[in-house]
Design an enzyme around this catalytic site. Structure first.
Site, PDB file in Angstrom:
ATOM      1  N   ILE A  13      97.000  13.339  80.769  1.00 22.29           N
ATOM      2  CA  ILE A  13      97.002  12.421  79.805  1.00 22.29           C
ATOM      3  C   ILE A  13      98.638  11.732  79.998  1.00 22.29           C
ATOM      4  O   ILE A  13      98.759  10.745  79.601  1.00 22.29           O
ATOM      5  CB  ILE A  13      96.849  13.244  78.182  1.00 22.29           C
ATOM      6  CG1 ILE A  13      95.514  13.547  77.747  1.00 22.29           C
ATOM      7  CG2 ILE A  13      97.440  11.695  77.253  1.00 22.29           C
ATOM      8  CD1 ILE A  13      94.189  12.715  78.349  1.00 22.29           C
ATOM      9  N   ARG A  15     100.032  11.067  82.741  1.00 18.88           N
ATOM     10  CA  ARG A  15     100.223  10.923  83.469  1.00 18.88           C
ATOM     11  C   ARG A  15      99.371   8.989  83.479  1.00 18.88           C
ATOM     12  O   ARG A  15      99.371   8.250  83.503  1.00 18.88           O
ATOM     13  CB  ARG A  15      99.764  11.198  84.752  1.00 18.88           C
ATOM     14  CG  ARG A  15     100.889  12.618  85.313  1.00 18.88           C
ATOM     15  CD  ARG A  15     100.431  13.436  86.098  1.00 18.88           C
ATOM     16  NE  ARG A  15     101.169  13.975  86.972  1.00 18.88           N
ATOM     17  CZ  ARG A  15     102.748  13.639  87.709  1.00 18.88           C
ATOM     18  NH1 ARG A  15     102.450  13.057  88.791  1.00 18.88           N
ATOM     19  NH2 ARG A  15     102.883  14.783  88.023  1.00 18.88           N
ATOM     20  N   ARG A  35     109.563  20.650  80.301  1.00 19.12           N
ATOM     21  CA  ARG A  35     110.035  21.898  80.169  1.00 19.12           C
ATOM     22  C   ARG A  35     111.334  22.259  81.462  1.00 19.12           C
ATOM     23  O   ARG A  35     111.941  23.404  81.610  1.00 19.12           O
ATOM     24  CB  ARG A  35     109.448  23.016  79.543  1.00 19.12           C
ATOM     25  CG  ARG A  35     108.755  22.588  78.121  1.00 19.12           C
ATOM     26  CD  ARG A  35     107.576  24.309  78.020  1.00 19.12           C
ATOM     27  NE  ARG A  35     106.407  23.680  78.951  1.00 19.12           N
ATOM     28  CZ  ARG A  35     105.428  24.864  79.083  1.00 19.12           C
ATOM     29  NH1 ARG A  35     105.150  25.343  78.143  1.00 19.12           N
ATOM     30  NH2 ARG A  35     104.473  23.969  79.439  1.00 19.12           N
ATOM     31  N   HIS A  77     101.257  20.118  68.597  1.00 21.85           N
ATOM     32  CA  HIS A  77     101.292  18.766  68.652  1.00 21.85           C
ATOM     33  C   HIS A  77     102.527  19.067  67.310  1.00 21.85           C
ATOM     34  O   HIS A  77     103.621  17.936  66.635  1.00 21.85           O
ATOM     35  CB  HIS A  77     100.211  18.182  67.782  1.00 21.85           C
ATOM     36  CG  HIS A  77      99.090  17.596  68.876  1.00 21.85           C
ATOM     37  ND1 HIS A  77      97.974  17.262  68.913  1.00 21.85           N
ATOM     38  CD2 HIS A  77      99.972  17.848  70.647  1.00 21.85           C
ATOM     39  CE1 HIS A  77      97.787  16.903  69.601  1.00 21.85           C
ATOM     40  NE2 HIS A  77      98.613  17.284  71.279  1.00 21.85           N
ATOM     41  N   LYS A  95      95.398  13.220  70.332  1.00 20.57           N
ATOM     42  CA  LYS A  95      94.545  13.263  69.589  1.00 20.57           C
ATOM     43  C   LYS A  95      94.246  15.115  69.673  1.00 20.57           C
ATOM     44  O   LYS A  95      94.609  15.931  70.796  1.00 20.57           O
ATOM     45  CB  LYS A  95      92.541  12.728  70.016  1.00 20.57           C
ATOM     46  CG  LYS A  95      92.254  12.220  71.075  1.00 20.57           C
ATOM     47  CD  LYS A  95      91.871  14.044  71.358  1.00 20.57           C
ATOM     48  CE  LYS A  95      91.320  13.510  73.002  1.00 20.57           C
ATOM     49  NZ  LYS A  95      90.416  15.151  72.707  1.00 20.57           N
ATOM     50  N   ASP A 177      88.675  19.507  71.335  1.00 26.17           N
ATOM     51  CA  ASP A 177      89.003  18.690  73.000  1.00 26.17           C
ATOM     52  C   ASP A 177      88.006  17.745  73.514  1.00 26.17           C
ATOM     53  O   ASP A 177      88.208  16.133  73.767  1.00 26.17           O
ATOM     54  CB  ASP A 177      88.834  19.350  74.326  1.00 26.17           C
ATOM     55  CG  ASP A 177      89.913  18.954  75.574  1.00 26.17           C
ATOM     56  OD1 ASP A 177      89.123  18.398  76.102  1.00 26.17           O
ATOM     57  OD2 ASP A 177      90.608  18.927  75.797  1.00 26.17           O
TER      58      ASP A 177
END
Length: 327
Positions: A13, A15, A35, A77, A95, A177
């Site tokens: 996402i 990218r 990270r 999130h 989302k 998802d």
């Protein structure tokens, strides 16, 4: 006014969003956080990002950003969006907004306490074709009173307990998802349902690999949807009323044709193709909100994001699907 973006995460996402930010005038992808420094550097090289941070903490500490896109899994999130909000940044969070309604409420409270913009990245709501849907349904009333929504979405993902889609610790399952899209579509058209009937098939890992529901509304409409990780469900949608029906083909959200069939049998087809992946439209909306000094979107309001998760929490409770963080 140039809006300076940071992206927290370097996955798929992230990218797609990075690609689409390049299509917007006055949008600058200024920083990325990962990270691992090596992943941040690779992402930065790919998308020409000047500031590459080897930790999420370093990204949110970057003072030269206006908004951060949180592109990590559902389970993270709350943590990552909270970090960004408390550091003084506006946030566009993938989302669903959080893992459950309780987490969403915490996140919304943080945004309001710090007077910062927060929006759930429900990208399908901002696609060009949705302008047509709203015009036909609400302004022109081409279908009359809409009585039915059907929507299907599915992918064929082989079971792997270590894959994020099947891992309870990462908020896996078809509902969060994929199912979130038809659920949000129903909320957009009709609001929260008055009654729900549902069913799910659970994977060996305990998450829902396939689910379906019927939303009933006291004023008449029904929304019927299904989502699957194990079947190509076609990814179609249909709205119907006494005056006709509106159908979206397999890739309607990618600009593929929609067809309006009126009660007299006449049909009209049209397409709304666009450059890019489709994430630029929600990003453009965020930038408009920031320029107007808003802390909440009028199109994807926080109360609706919270209500979506309340409905999905109730579905998971009925199916016996829980995540370790909820123990």
């Amino acid at each position: 006014m140039t809006i300076r973006w940071g992206i927290l995460g370097t996955g798929t996402i992230a990218r797609l969003v990075a690609d689409d930010l390049g299509l917007l005038p006055n949008a600058e992808l200024a920083a990325v956080g990962s990270r691992a420094q090596a992943r941040a550097d690779t992402f930065g090289d790919t998308f020409d990002v000047p500031h590459r941070h080897g930790s999420y903490e370093a990204l949110v500490a970057d003072p030269d950003l206006d908004v951060i896109h949180v592109a990590t899994p559902h389970s993270a999130h709350l943590k990552h969006a909270t970090m960004a909000l408390e550091a003084g940044h506006a946030v566009l969070c993938e989302k669903p907004l959080a893992l459950n309604a309780t987490q969403a409420e915490q996140l919304i409270d943080t945004a309001r306490r710090h007077d910062q913009f927060l929006m759930e990245a429900m990208w399908t709501r901002f696609l060009p074709v949705m302008d047509d849907v709203h015009r036909l349904v609400h302004e022109e009333r081409a279908l009359g009173d809409v009585r039915l929504l059907r929507a299907d979405i599915g992918v064929t993902q082989p079971f792997d307990p270590d894959h994020r889609l099947f891992d309870p610790a990462l908020g896996g399952g078809a509902l969060l998802d994929l199912g979130v899209y038809p659920v949000a579509f129903a909320f957009d058209l009709f609001g929260a349902p008055d009654a729900v009937t549902s069913s799910a098939v659970l994977a060996e890992s305990g998450v829902d690999e396939q689910c379906a529901a019927v939303f009933r509304y006291d004023d008449g409409p029904q929304a019927i949807w299904q989502a699957s990780l194990r079947a190509d469900a076609g990814r179609t949608c249909m709205l119907a009323g006494p005056e006709g029906r509106l159908q979206g083909t397999r890739a309607w959200w990618k600009g593929a044709p929609f067809e309006l069939t009126r009660s007299d049998g006449s049909t009209t087809s049209w397409a709304r193709p666009y450059e890019g992946n489709g994430y630029q439209f929600e990003a453009a909306h965020v930038m408009t909100c920031l320029r107007e000094g808003r802390t909440e979107s009028p199109v994807m309001p926080l109360g609706e994001s919270h209500a979506l998760l309340q409905t999905m929490d109730a579905l998971r409770a009925e199916w016996g699907v829980a995540y370790p963080q909820e123990a």
